[in-house]
Design a protein around this motif. Structure first.
Motif, PDB file in Angstrom:
ATOM      1  N   UNK A 157       0.718  -1.014   0.123  1.00 47.96           N
ATOM      2  CA  UNK A 157       0.018   0.010   0.266  1.00 47.96           C
ATOM      3  C   UNK A 157       0.945   1.402  -0.017  1.00 47.96           C
ATOM      4  N   UNK A 158       1.859   1.380   0.964  1.00 47.12           N
ATOM      5  CA  UNK A 158       2.870   2.554   1.156  1.00 47.12           C
ATOM      6  C   UNK A 158       3.517   2.458  -0.116  1.00 47.12           C
ATOM      7  N   UNK A 159       4.131   1.521  -0.886  1.00 53.69           N
ATOM      8  CA  UNK A 159       5.035   1.364  -1.813  1.00 53.69           C
ATOM      9  C   UNK A 159       3.936   2.096  -3.300  1.00 53.69           C
ATOM     10  N   UNK A 160       2.929   1.529  -3.383  1.00 54.20           N
ATOM     11  CA  UNK A 160       1.942   2.155  -4.387  1.00 54.20           C
ATOM     12  C   UNK A 160       1.841   3.597  -4.338  1.00 54.20           C
ATOM     13  N   UNK A 161       1.539   4.133  -2.892  1.00 57.34           N
ATOM     14  CA  UNK A 161       1.100   5.514  -2.649  1.00 57.34           C
ATOM     15  C   UNK A 161       2.536   6.066  -2.962  1.00 57.34           C
ATOM     16  N   UNK A 162       3.550   5.822  -2.585  1.00 55.07           N
ATOM     17  CA  UNK A 162       4.911   6.529  -2.865  1.00 55.07           C
ATOM     18  C   UNK A 162       4.984   6.920  -4.292  1.00 55.07           C
ATOM     19  N   UNK A 163       4.808   5.756  -5.016  1.00 52.09           N
ATOM     20  CA  UNK A 163       5.025   5.805  -6.503  1.00 52.09           C
ATOM     21  C   UNK A 163       4.283   6.638  -7.126  1.00 52.09           C
ATOM     22  N   UNK A 164       2.846   6.858  -6.676  1.00 45.55           N
ATOM     23  CA  UNK A 164       1.822   7.978  -7.219  1.00 45.55           C
ATOM     24  C   UNK A 164       2.222   9.186  -6.811  1.00 45.55           C
ATOM     25  N   UNK A 165       2.881   9.394  -5.651  1.00 40.85           N
ATOM     26  CA  UNK A 165       3.192  10.863  -5.124  1.00 40.85           C
ATOM     27  C   UNK A 165       4.281  11.037  -6.031  1.00 40.85           C
ATOM     28  N   UNK A 166       5.287  10.262  -6.204  1.00 43.08           N
ATOM     29  CA  UNK A 166       6.619  10.553  -6.941  1.00 43.08           C
ATOM     30  C   UNK A 166       6.171  10.949  -8.353  1.00 43.08           C
ATOM     31  N   UNK A 167       5.141  10.131  -8.996  1.00 38.48           N
ATOM     32  CA  UNK A 167       4.654  10.554 -10.522  1.00 38.48           C
ATOM     33  C   UNK A 167       4.253  11.773 -10.374  1.00 38.48           C
ATOM     34  N   UNK A 168       3.412  12.281  -9.521  1.00 37.31           N
ATOM     35  CA  UNK A 168       2.687  13.593  -9.343  1.00 37.31           C
ATOM     36  C   UNK A 168       3.492  14.615  -9.380  1.00 37.31           C
ATOM     37  N   UNK A 169       4.709  14.522  -8.436  1.00 37.93           N
ATOM     38  CA  UNK A 169       5.308  15.744  -8.533  1.00 37.93           C
ATOM     39  C   UNK A 169       6.752  15.796  -9.149  1.00 37.93           C
TER      40      UNK A 169
END
Lengths: 154, 666
Positions: free
Chosen positions: B220-232
């Motif tokens: 869960x946290x890994x996917x969220x981090x990936x999504x956050x990274x893609x965002x910024x």
């Protein structure tokens, strides 16, 4: 019927019906949402449908990228070595978009044979060429896998 | 010499893995306790050698040993130290070594924290993990050795890490994701062990539950981090693209979510046993499939690396062995796994079953959409891609259904419930969420949006029904706060995780509905009004970073004439390779983000600038953090740490807890 069996039967029926509805919807949604890939030579030959969402790709022809001076409109040409297609796009190009590099574009072909792109995807890694583009290059009879070995003619 | 030591250590680890995959299993089969007991020490040894091997690679990266081919490709002498370390898993070979390290780490943890389990079970689980380790060690050693040398012509400097990966988020994103991916190997090993031994009772579920949950937390946290990274980092202001590789990480997550719920039923009620086993097999198989998709380069994706086909074939072969082997075993043994208990329609079992069906169907549609281009290519239907509309078309309604059921499921009793009690408790949250959903969209945005109304109703429904469930549980207790603190941790974890789902749902849908962005030309000195904020492009300055040159825009943001923030979007040009990178300038807030990215320089000093107004975008990741926290609390629940002698006492406590819920059922 035994109540436990009956319950199981109903449950299995429910899952089967639900799954088949899902599969039917999937087939429908896939038909609506797939974007077929066309290399520039096929588009130039008129094999690609007009006004349908498709995908195209090739190498950006050097010296042919034109930005409008008062808006974010940009025009460029992509090639697979055999033919070129004009692409029009409005907006910001990705960081790794460059002349002589591979791109994949999503959008529609208009009546004049210009590809109106809604999305431009460039490679994300120096050594990476999108597989569609690599194959399109080979199909065009040019035996290279990247845009670097490409001869752009004039 | 250090890389050779690393290579040698990896070969030794491979040998230990081979022994681990055979000896304890054979011991369990023949009843030889000495052979079973080797499992633990072999796991320790395997971890030690993989760790040495990994440490050697890290050391060589820090020493800038460019005679090693992988380091020459991934690193550069100018690279800051923290990125030299993260460059270890920035490419194909190193990330696989990380995979092996994490697998060895999970194996070690199972070996260390399994004192309450019977020895034959431990032996089987460790052996299965050893088999997976054999596969992956072989993959690293035979097709993707990170220790290969470029001798005698070693380059003077490396060609640098892909600038997209030179980012703090990317230092921890891959390890987190891998912890999750590989973590599902534990429950997979448990499932195979259960099939081999034919033993699947509630003790089995109680052992495998915390492992599954903790893997799910990491994922869960890994996917969220990936999504956050893609965002910024990608500069488009998007946080999810339905990119094949994102899907590859999301598929095991969906199946893993179904699995942790189905495990709960198997533990508490002893039903859905074979279904749980099947989900465990699928969760890990999808993790392997994800590795295959990312590593083989068969799909056009942000994450695709230039890869040679031999590697893809190896993983595909391994995948076939794992999936084929485990499903064959399942087919042979599953019929002997019987579920004894029964339940009625209005019961938590059937609600959790519905949740499972929905999650698995969602995973199925995403799997089909992700693999469809490959299938079509194989069948010569042409080169195609499947766009985001396909995924949204399925995912949104399915998740809406999941959200509706989620609120009821917590309140329904195991075995059976009656409708009138449910209605008595649920009518308030139903009414309140409908009212909130109807009214709140009036205050956001200019036009009334019905999809926003639906999203708000669903989100507040989840939160309100969870609150209602707390009141329901404590309806007979005196002193609300004190009674609440006494509730088991796993229950609090469930509440928090579900509220997290509500936040992610609200964030994702409201952000999609109300986001606003403009791409435009801006010259220094120009002003622009967007989304109630005024942006002034003050100037552009040049500055030098450790390994890049940057053009940094200085953009002042005003609201009602007052300065809110100064944003610093950057365009960086990295020295080696000449790659360009966008760094977005973001003003983050609980309710909204302001997001500015520089596009490209135009003539006369003007730049293409992209300005986003992103409402509720932080809620997406806040929700993921809450889900992770919830999972963590559930794992910390003390019933997983009780000694064997205390088992009886806890059983009594559990029974009394379930009887307090019982009256409403009758």
């Amino acid at each position: 019927m035994h109540p436990v069996r009956k319950q199981r039967l109903i449950m299995v029926l429910f899952i089967v019906i639900f799954a088949s509805v899902a599969v039917g919807l999937m087939a429908y949604a896939l038909r609506e949402n797939i974007n077929l890939f066309y290399p520039p030579s096929k588009i130039a030959a008129g094999e690609a449908p007009v006004d349908t969402r498709i995908r195209a790709g090739g190498c950006v022809l050097p010296g042919k990228v034109q930005r409008a001076s008062d808006s974010l409109d940009v025009n460029f040409l992509i090639t697979d070595g055999a033919a070129t297609v004009a692409v029009h796009y409005t907006g910001i190009l990705p960081d790794l978009f460059a002349e002589g590099e591979a791109v994949v574009v999503n959008g529609k072909l208009n009546g004049d044979g210009v590809f109106m792109a809604t999305e431009v995807l460039a490679k994300h890694d120096e050594t990476y060429t999108p597989p569609e583009v690599a194959e399109a290059m080979q199909n065009a009879g040019e035996h290279q896998k990247t845009c670097e070995g490409m001869s752009y003619g004039s | 010499m250090v890389p050779e030591y690393g290579h040698y250590a990896l070969i030794l680890a491979f040998c230990l893995a081979v022994v681990l995959s055979v000896v304890p299993l054979w011991g369990a089969h023949t009843g030889n306790r000495n052979m079973m007991a080797t499992g633990r020490s072999l796991s320790v040894g395997m971890f030690a050698f993989v760790a040495i091997s990994f440490a050697c690679l890290v050391y060589s990266f820090l020493q800038d040993d460019f005679s090693v081919a992988y380091i020459a490709n991934q690193s550069n002498s100018l690279l800051p130290v923290q990125y030299k370390v993260s460059a270890v898993w920035g490419g194909h070979e190193g990330s696989l070594l990380l995979w092996v390290l994490i697998l060895a780490g999970w194996t070690l943890s199972v070996a260390l924290f399994s004192k309450q389990m019977p020895l034959d079970m431990v032996a089987r689980v460790l052996s299965v993990m050893g088999m997976i380790a054999v596969g992956f060690c072989a993959f690293v050693l035979f097709t993707s050795n990170p220790f290969d040398r470029l001798l005698p012509n070693a380059p003077a400097d490396g060609s640098d890490l892909n600038p997209l990966l030179q980012d703090p988020g990317l230092i921890i994103h891959p390890p987190m994701l891998y912890m999750g991916y590989v973590g599902f190997s534990v429950v997979f090993a448990f499932a195979i062990a259960a099939l081999l031994s034919g033993r699947l009772d509630s003790a089995w579920s109680r052992w495998s539950r915390p492992w599954t949950t903790i893997a799910w937390v990491f994922l869960t946290l890994g996917i969220a981090l990936g999504s956050w990274w893609a965002y910024y980092e990608l500069g488009w202001g998007g946080w999810w693209f339905w990119d094949p590789v994102e899907n590859a990480s999301f598929l095991p997550w969906l199946v893993g979510t179904a699995l942790i719920h189905s495990l709960a039923v198997t533990e508490k009620r002893g039903v859905f046993k074979s279904w749980t086993l099947l989900l465990a097999i699928f969760a890990f198989s999808l993790s392997l499939l994800g590795t295959f998709l990312v590593r083989s380069g068969v799909l056009t994706s942000v994450h695709a690396f230039a890869a040679d086909p031999e590697r893809g074939v190896f993983i595909l072969g391994f995948l076939a062995v794992v999936v084929g082997g485990s499903l064959t075993l399942y087919a042979l043994k599953a019929p002997s796994v019987k579920s004894a208990a029964s339940f009625e329609w209005i019961s938590r079992e059937s609600f959790l079953l519905a949740n499972n069906v929905l999650l698995v169907v969602a995973a199925g549609t995403i799997l089909l959409g992700t693999l469809y281009p490959l299938i079509a290519d194989a069948l010569n239907w042409g080169k195609i891609s499947v766009g985001p509309p396909y995924f949204n078309f399925f995912f949104t309604p399915l998740m809406a259904l999941v959200a509706v059921l989620m609120g009821v499921a917590a309140l329904v009793n195991w075995k059976r419930s009656n409708l009138s009690t449910l209605w008595k408790w649920l009518k308030t949250p139903i009414a309140m969420s409908l009212i909130l959903g109807g009214i709140l969209p009036l205050f956001i945005g200019e036009e009334y949006s019905f999809s926003a109304a639906l999203a708000i109703a669903l989100g507040s429904w989840i939160i309100l029904s969870m609150v209602t469930d707390v009141f329901y549980r404590l309806r007979n207790s005196k002193g609300f706060v004190k009674a609440f603190t006494k509730l088991p941790l796993s229950y609090k974890g469930m509440l928090i995780a579900h509220i997290g789902v509500a936040f992610t749902l609200l964030g994702a849908s409201l952000n999609t509905i109300y986001s606003d962005h403009r791409d435009l030309r801006m010259a220094p000195g120009e002003r622009l009004e967007q989304g109630g904020y005024e942006y002034l492009f003050k100037e552009l300055v040049e500055l030098r970073g450790p390994n890049y040159l940057a053009s940094r825009g200085i953009i002042e943001v005003y609201q009602d004439g007052k300065q809110v923030d100064v944003l610093h979007p950057e365009k960086r040009r990295y020295f080696s390779g000449g790659n360009l990178m966008t760094e977005a300038g973001i003003n983050a807030g609980f309710w909204r983000d302001l997001y500015v990215a520089l596009g490209e320089p135009l003539d006369n000093g003007a730049w293409a600038v992209r300005i986003h107004y992103k409402p509720f975008v932080r809620w997406i990741w806040l929700g993921a953090i809450l889900m992770g926290l919830g999972g963590l609390l559930a794992v910390l629940d003390k019933r997983y740490r009780q000694k064997v002698t205390q088992k009886r006492a806890s059983k009594v406590a559990l029974e009394s807890a379930s009887t307090t819920r019982a009256p409403s059922a009758s």
